[in-house]
Design a protein around this motif. Sequence first.
Motif, PDB file in Angstrom:
ATOM      1  N   SER A  44       0.856  -1.177   0.000  1.00 11.41           N
ATOM      2  CA  SER A  44       0.000   0.000   0.000  1.00 11.41           C
ATOM      3  C   SER A  44       0.895   1.231   0.000  1.00 11.41           C
ATOM      4  O   SER A  44       2.125   1.121  -0.025  1.00 11.41           O
ATOM      5  N   ASP A  46       0.588   4.280   2.086  1.00 15.58           N
ATOM      6  CA  ASP A  46       0.522   5.275   3.158  1.00 15.58           C
ATOM      7  C   ASP A  46       1.533   4.997   4.265  1.00 15.58           C
ATOM      8  O   ASP A  46       1.348   4.086   5.076  1.00 15.58           O
ATOM      9  N   VAL A  49      -0.253   5.627   8.029  1.00 17.98           N
ATOM     10  CA  VAL A  49      -1.150   4.603   8.571  1.00 17.98           C
ATOM     11  C   VAL A  49      -0.362   3.364   8.964  1.00 17.98           C
ATOM     12  O   VAL A  49      -0.626   2.723   9.983  1.00 17.98           O
ATOM     13  N   ALA A  50       0.642   2.988   8.149  1.00 20.18           N
ATOM     14  CA  ALA A  50       1.396   1.750   8.372  1.00 20.18           C
ATOM     15  C   ALA A  50       2.803   2.051   8.878  1.00 20.18           C
ATOM     16  O   ALA A  50       3.394   3.079   8.544  1.00 20.18           O
ATOM     17  N   ILE A  55       7.022   0.301   3.145  1.00 25.49           N
ATOM     18  CA  ILE A  55       6.269   1.523   2.834  1.00 25.49           C
ATOM     19  C   ILE A  55       7.057   2.758   3.266  1.00 25.49           C
ATOM     20  O   ILE A  55       7.020   3.799   2.605  1.00 25.49           O
ATOM     21  N   ARG A 182      -7.356   6.130   7.662  1.00 27.08           N
ATOM     22  CA  ARG A 182      -7.651   5.652   6.313  1.00 27.08           C
ATOM     23  C   ARG A 182      -6.423   5.822   5.423  1.00 27.08           C
ATOM     24  O   ARG A 182      -5.741   6.838   5.472  1.00 27.08           O
ATOM     25  N   ASN A 183      -6.169   4.827   4.583  1.00 27.84           N
ATOM     26  CA  ASN A 183      -5.028   4.886   3.676  1.00 27.84           C
ATOM     27  C   ASN A 183      -5.233   5.935   2.584  1.00 27.84           C
ATOM     28  O   ASN A 183      -6.322   6.040   2.004  1.00 27.84           O
ATOM     29  N   THR A 185      -4.645   7.392  -1.190  1.00 27.33           N
ATOM     30  CA  THR A 185      -4.557   6.775  -2.522  1.00 27.33           C
ATOM     31  C   THR A 185      -3.784   7.657  -3.501  1.00 27.33           C
ATOM     32  O   THR A 185      -3.464   7.229  -4.604  1.00 27.33           O
TER      33      THR A 185
END
Length: 528
Positions: A44, A46, A49-50, A55, A182-183, A185
């Motif tokens: 993903s 973000d 978030v992570a 990432i 929320r990730n 985009t």
Amino acid sequence: MNPTRRHLLAGGAALAAGGMPYIGPARAQSGAPLRFIPSTPLPSLDPIVATSYVIRNHGYLIYDTLFATDENFQIKPQMVQSWESAPDGLKWTFHLRDGLVFHDNQPVRAADCIASIRRWSARDAFGQTFATFVDGYDAVDARTFAIRLKRPFPQITAALGKLSSNVPFIMPERVANTDPSRNITDATGSGPWRFQASQWVPGQNAVYERFAAYRPREEAPSWAAGGKVAKIDRIEWLALTEPAAAVGAMIQGEVDWYEQPPVDLLPVLKRDRNIAIQNVPLGLILLMRFNHTQPPFNNPKVRQAVMAAMKQDDYMQAVVGNPEYYQEAKTFFTAGSPMSSGAGGAEAMPGDLNRAKAMLRESGYANEKVVLLAAADQPIAYNQCLVTQQLLKNLGMNVELVSTDWASFIGRRSNRGGVDAGGWSVFHTLWSGADTLNPALHPLIRANGATAWFGWPDDRELEALRDQWIATDDLNTQKTLAARIERRAFETVPYAPAGKVEQPMAYRKNLTGMVLSPVQFFWNMEKK
């Protein structure tokens, strides 16, 4: 020999026999892409978030930061040109460098920085502490912003320049206004490379192309600080997850850089004179995490007994096998770093099974079931779990190994219920030494109960010592407090350290100028 090693050695045999998929040769002409095999494919986008390191590394390619950490652990300005604080320490003002633009060619503004800091500070452990000091933000002009504080926070530049997850990357305001849970985009950044979203599928290859409008600082690069000069036009991250195939691709010259080759296959790579092997600075920290809310590990005496029985060498042998790639580290801060003293470690971790059995009897342990949660598809964590399963049996504990896949592990890890209601008692993981350098950065030293990381330790004294550390910028005072934190941690046991292992990486020698760091950076490199 554990199952993972057996599998990898079998893979090495297949490699020797030529069993490897064809990727295709990298272009030999000037401007050839740099082909990189990350530890895992990019799942993903973000980095807020992570906390995933893959990432984080993606984030450093496409974003920039206000401040940055150099190889001497010093905080240096990055996007910031100058800054000042009020005499009472309650207002800090930051001025951005000229010419900073996002990949959509819009200028980087004070409003973008404010929104990005707010979103980061909602997720990151250091950022959450910082947020409790903040009274408000002001956009003074397009390139200047101020942070007003309720009380002095000497660590403000250290927070904004932290090296590893979660990194306070600067995003466009429209992106940074995304709910922190929320990730995102939209991967628009202002860093040295642009993410090619149209060429990416989650878990598959990822592509980055040089951003011609990026203006690096003039200083020499030093870890995340200094001039981030993009000398490679195109970077390709390859989703090549089979170790034997990845090693074969390195030998054939089809890829340039392999982030985490298995130790078992290093001899194959070392035989190629065109390939260099280098350990990543600061290494990886192995650890055992307890559930502090459930019996039996809600009892600190039980945690102390288990830790007293542990022999770090057993865990490191299970993970890497070769003593060349590990070292004992009875400390809660990265061994060899300024805050690491190991105070209390030798006494708390004697590796004495008989003593540990006596401690367990004295603790009042009543044969409660211990659910040892293990992700079978994460070899470093799983191999640690196998050692702990035998250790707990030797101690006379009622242990059940629950083996799952990674996705199921993530789901169960967040379950706060009892072991008969889908909960858990203990699991193993690993962290980069870049994330355990000091009390402010280290998420697993937090003992703030329900809001702490999984396991939810709760200890007011440990938290108070951490608050004192954050409130000072005097190095000697920090070292004294860090030693007190370590000693207290060996008493309350938020987790048990299981040793420090090296993580070798492999790259072809025609790749020059690498900035060797705990984070995999791509600036300053050339492919010849």
